[in-house]
Write a protein that holds these residues in place. Sequence first.
Motif, PDB file in Angstrom:
ATOM      1  N   ILE A 124       0.757  -1.289  -0.009  1.00 49.41           N
ATOM      2  CA  ILE A 124       0.005  -0.138  -0.061  1.00 49.41           C
ATOM      3  C   ILE A 124       0.793   1.291  -0.029  1.00 49.41           C
ATOM      4  O   ILE A 124       1.739   1.352   0.600  1.00 49.41           O
ATOM      5  N   GLY A 125       0.624   2.131  -0.871  1.00 50.06           N
ATOM      6  CA  GLY A 125       1.309   3.433  -1.081  1.00 50.06           C
ATOM      7  C   GLY A 125       2.204   3.663  -2.225  1.00 50.06           C
ATOM      8  O   GLY A 125       2.943   2.397  -2.508  1.00 50.06           O
ATOM      9  N   GLU A 126       1.961   4.480  -2.832  1.00 50.66           N
ATOM     10  CA  GLU A 126       2.842   4.675  -4.082  1.00 50.66           C
ATOM     11  C   GLU A 126       4.238   5.427  -3.755  1.00 50.66           C
ATOM     12  O   GLU A 126       4.431   6.061  -2.657  1.00 50.66           O
ATOM     13  N   GLU A 127       5.042   5.281  -4.744  1.00 49.38           N
ATOM     14  CA  GLU A 127       6.315   6.103  -4.524  1.00 49.38           C
ATOM     15  C   GLU A 127       6.460   7.008  -5.905  1.00 49.38           C
ATOM     16  O   GLU A 127       6.631   6.520  -6.939  1.00 49.38           O
ATOM     17  N   VAL A 128       6.382   8.388  -5.678  1.00 50.41           N
ATOM     18  CA  VAL A 128       6.186   9.145  -7.014  1.00 50.41           C
ATOM     19  C   VAL A 128       7.503   9.540  -7.585  1.00 50.41           C
ATOM     20  O   VAL A 128       8.060  10.136  -7.148  1.00 50.41           O
ATOM     21  N   VAL A 129       7.655   9.057  -8.825  1.00 47.50           N
ATOM     22  CA  VAL A 129       8.937   9.193  -9.743  1.00 47.50           C
ATOM     23  C   VAL A 129       8.485   9.660 -10.941  1.00 47.50           C
ATOM     24  O   VAL A 129       9.693  10.410 -11.747  1.00 47.50           O
ATOM     25  N   GLY A 130       7.597  10.309 -11.312  1.00 42.26           N
ATOM     26  CA  GLY A 130       6.996  11.011 -12.629  1.00 42.26           C
ATOM     27  C   GLY A 130       5.568  11.327 -12.370  1.00 42.26           C
ATOM     28  O   GLY A 130       4.870  10.982 -11.223  1.00 42.26           O
ATOM     29  N   VAL A 131       5.018  11.262 -13.585  1.00 44.10           N
ATOM     30  CA  VAL A 131       3.666  11.771 -13.872  1.00 44.10           C
ATOM     31  C   VAL A 131       2.747  10.434 -14.176  1.00 44.10           C
ATOM     32  O   VAL A 131       1.439  10.572 -14.215  1.00 44.10           O
ATOM     33  N   ASN A 132       3.281   9.447 -14.588  1.00 43.32           N
ATOM     34  CA  ASN A 132       2.703   8.185 -14.766  1.00 43.32           C
ATOM     35  C   ASN A 132       2.127   7.572 -13.452  1.00 43.32           C
ATOM     36  O   ASN A 132       3.039   7.009 -12.820  1.00 43.32           O
ATOM     37  N   PRO A 133       0.905   7.249 -13.294  1.00 40.93           N
ATOM     38  CA  PRO A 133       0.271   6.719 -12.207  1.00 40.93           C
ATOM     39  C   PRO A 133       0.543   5.305 -12.122  1.00 40.93           C
ATOM     40  O   PRO A 133       0.873   4.802 -10.770  1.00 40.93           O
ATOM     41  N   LYS A 134       0.719   4.717 -12.918  1.00 42.43           N
ATOM     42  CA  LYS A 134       0.727   3.190 -12.977  1.00 42.43           C
ATOM     43  C   LYS A 134       2.503   2.930 -12.726  1.00 42.43           C
ATOM     44  O   LYS A 134       2.493   2.021 -11.645  1.00 42.43           O
ATOM     45  N   ILE A 135       3.188   3.483 -13.227  1.00 43.36           N
ATOM     46  CA  ILE A 135       4.713   3.553 -12.658  1.00 43.36           C
ATOM     47  C   ILE A 135       4.812   3.705 -11.375  1.00 43.36           C
ATOM     48  O   ILE A 135       5.459   3.116 -10.474  1.00 43.36           O
ATOM     49  N   ASN A 136       4.186   5.017 -10.726  1.00 37.74           N
ATOM     50  CA  ASN A 136       4.328   5.334  -9.280  1.00 37.74           C
ATOM     51  C   ASN A 136       3.837   4.311  -8.402  1.00 37.74           C
ATOM     52  O   ASN A 136       4.160   3.901  -7.429  1.00 37.74           O
ATOM     53  N   ASN A 137       2.739   3.727  -9.015  1.00 43.24           N
ATOM     54  CA  ASN A 137       2.070   2.519  -8.125  1.00 43.24           C
ATOM     55  C   ASN A 137       2.969   1.258  -7.940  1.00 43.24           C
ATOM     56  O   ASN A 137       2.977   0.363  -6.954  1.00 43.24           O
ATOM     57  N   LEU A 138       3.844   1.158  -9.145  1.00 41.89           N
ATOM     58  CA  LEU A 138       4.627  -0.197  -9.185  1.00 41.89           C
ATOM     59  C   LEU A 138       6.008  -0.023  -8.640  1.00 41.89           C
ATOM     60  O   LEU A 138       6.618  -1.211  -8.447  1.00 41.89           O
ATOM     61  N   ILE A 139       6.369   1.170  -8.383  1.00 43.21           N
ATOM     62  CA  ILE A 139       7.887   1.387  -7.846  1.00 43.21           C
ATOM     63  C   ILE A 139       8.068   0.441  -6.725  1.00 43.21           C
ATOM     64  O   ILE A 139       9.198  -0.387  -6.926  1.00 43.21           O
ATOM     65  N   ARG A 140       7.449   0.484  -5.820  1.00 45.98           N
ATOM     66  CA  ARG A 140       7.858  -0.417  -4.581  1.00 45.98           C
ATOM     67  C   ARG A 140       7.797  -1.812  -4.570  1.00 45.98           C
ATOM     68  O   ARG A 140       8.745  -2.523  -4.331  1.00 45.98           O
ATOM     69  N   SER A 141       6.652  -2.230  -5.317  1.00 50.47           N
ATOM     70  CA  SER A 141       6.403  -3.535  -5.667  1.00 50.47           C
ATOM     71  C   SER A 141       7.886  -4.157  -6.642  1.00 50.47           C
ATOM     72  O   SER A 141       8.516  -5.182  -6.457  1.00 50.47           O
ATOM     73  N   TYR A 142       8.239  -3.236  -7.752  1.00 52.28           N
ATOM     74  CA  TYR A 142       9.533  -3.482  -8.362  1.00 52.28           C
ATOM     75  C   TYR A 142      10.925  -3.542  -7.702  1.00 52.28           C
ATOM     76  O   TYR A 142      11.487  -4.467  -8.056  1.00 52.28           O
ATOM     77  N   HIS A 143      10.937  -2.761  -6.536  1.00 55.19           N
ATOM     78  CA  HIS A 143      12.068  -2.985  -5.800  1.00 55.19           C
ATOM     79  C   HIS A 143      12.188  -4.100  -4.748  1.00 55.19           C
ATOM     80  O   HIS A 143      13.263  -4.742  -4.317  1.00 55.19           O
ATOM     81  N   GLU A 144      10.970  -4.471  -4.467  1.00 59.72           N
ATOM     82  CA  GLU A 144      10.501  -5.438  -3.292  1.00 59.72           C
ATOM     83  C   GLU A 144      10.526  -6.853  -3.891  1.00 59.72           C
ATOM     84  O   GLU A 144      10.612  -8.057  -3.225  1.00 59.72           O
ATOM     85  N   ALA A 145      10.426  -6.799  -5.213  1.00 58.43           N
ATOM     86  CA  ALA A 145      10.274  -8.157  -5.769  1.00 58.43           C
ATOM     87  C   ALA A 145      11.444  -9.169  -5.594  1.00 58.43           C
ATOM     88  O   ALA A 145      12.585  -8.730  -5.603  1.00 58.43           O
TER      89      ALA A 145
END
Length: 455
Positions: A124-145
Amino acid sequence: MNSHPESKQCPSLFPFICAIIGLVWYVVIWEFVIRGCRTARIRYRTQPRSSLATAPPSSFPGVSILRPLKGLDANLYENLESTFTQQYPNYEIILSVADEQDQALPVARALISKYPNVTARVIIGEEVVGVNPKINNLIRSYHEATHDILWVIDSGVSVAPGTLARSVALLETSTPTIFSKKRIALIHHVPFASTQEQFLGSLIEEAFLNTNYAKMYLAINVTAVEACVVGKSNLYRRSDLERLNGSLKPRALTDNDQPEDCLRGLAAFGKFLAEDYAISSALWHELDLRHDLSCDVAHYTIGKMSFSDYVWKRVRWIRVRKHMVLIADVAEPFTESLVAGSIAAAALWYLFGIRVWLFLVIHNAAWLWVDLDVYESLAGRPLAADRRWLFIGAWCLRELLALPIWILAMLGDEVVWRGKRYEMFGAGEVRSSRQEMEFRGGDKLLGKGTTINSC
């Protein structure tokens, strides 16, 4: 003084050349159409067992399935459940939502409780790295995978139980083809749409995705002359993404010019609205790697879509693509049935006196037949008799709308996605519109204390 006899024939030379060019173009388009239809028949009418089917479980590479969630998509429970039932012994599922109030969260938790033997969790919780909300939503999952192989699959998509095994086998054992000897770095799945809603926009979208879009998508990918990927269901390696900087240019041309803290990996694509195409293009151009299609489809359930929703969705696609692959966008109307057929009809009338109306009847009947054959290949069954005429009616309306929608799209650069306005610029990069920037505080868009160096 009498003019030279040949000068009287000069005025007819230009239309003659145009007619020949028009016929050549028509033949090229039909070659693509037939290639797409043939690929659908060969690739999707049978689903072979995975080459991993007889391998010991220990030999299966691990896969992290990342599913970004936002609200209650149509058939959300069934879509998410399809990844919990994959016939694959070594995977985890990470479901991510931007905030605790998201309506998808109870669905995600219910499935985790239903399948206790599947390694799954919610972030739960996004990490804002840009204006694309899908990427922001995925960043934490991407790093914790946990695993290097990532399967990013949209919440509106469901897949067959054997999809993961077949896709991983293709990614792991991909071999060079006559078109390319490059390593395969991305496996994607062609969307197959369905709708239970009798909304006009939903019906047109279904007809478009399962016919015209699908056959051209398949033809372009089997030709493999350029990246062409839609991001509803993609597999790739995190280790490959970590080498990307989002410049979409060969690494040799950019490495020496980029700052050390330049964003790399998934975060580098937060500046793109079409992050799926940008990632595939970066793998293609930055790392000189290639993509492949599996023999599975991404079943996409269309919710309630009005006629206006359909029009503005197509406008958004075209405007995004205009800033990423302008040549393809400019050429698009000439690949459509009505425009290509009209060009050929005029050429045949001028050269051979063939009646325009007669040719157009034959042309459109043949085009429809091919599109229905593509539908049958992807669906694995014929179009139901009770829906045939409704589907054909939606198909006809889609064909008539193609050119007007394209013209509307080419006249602007602003797009609306999930209720927010964005302005396209550069090589497909996007920024929030002036009103959105002012509303969110402008320089606070990337979050408190965040500094981003874009490549």
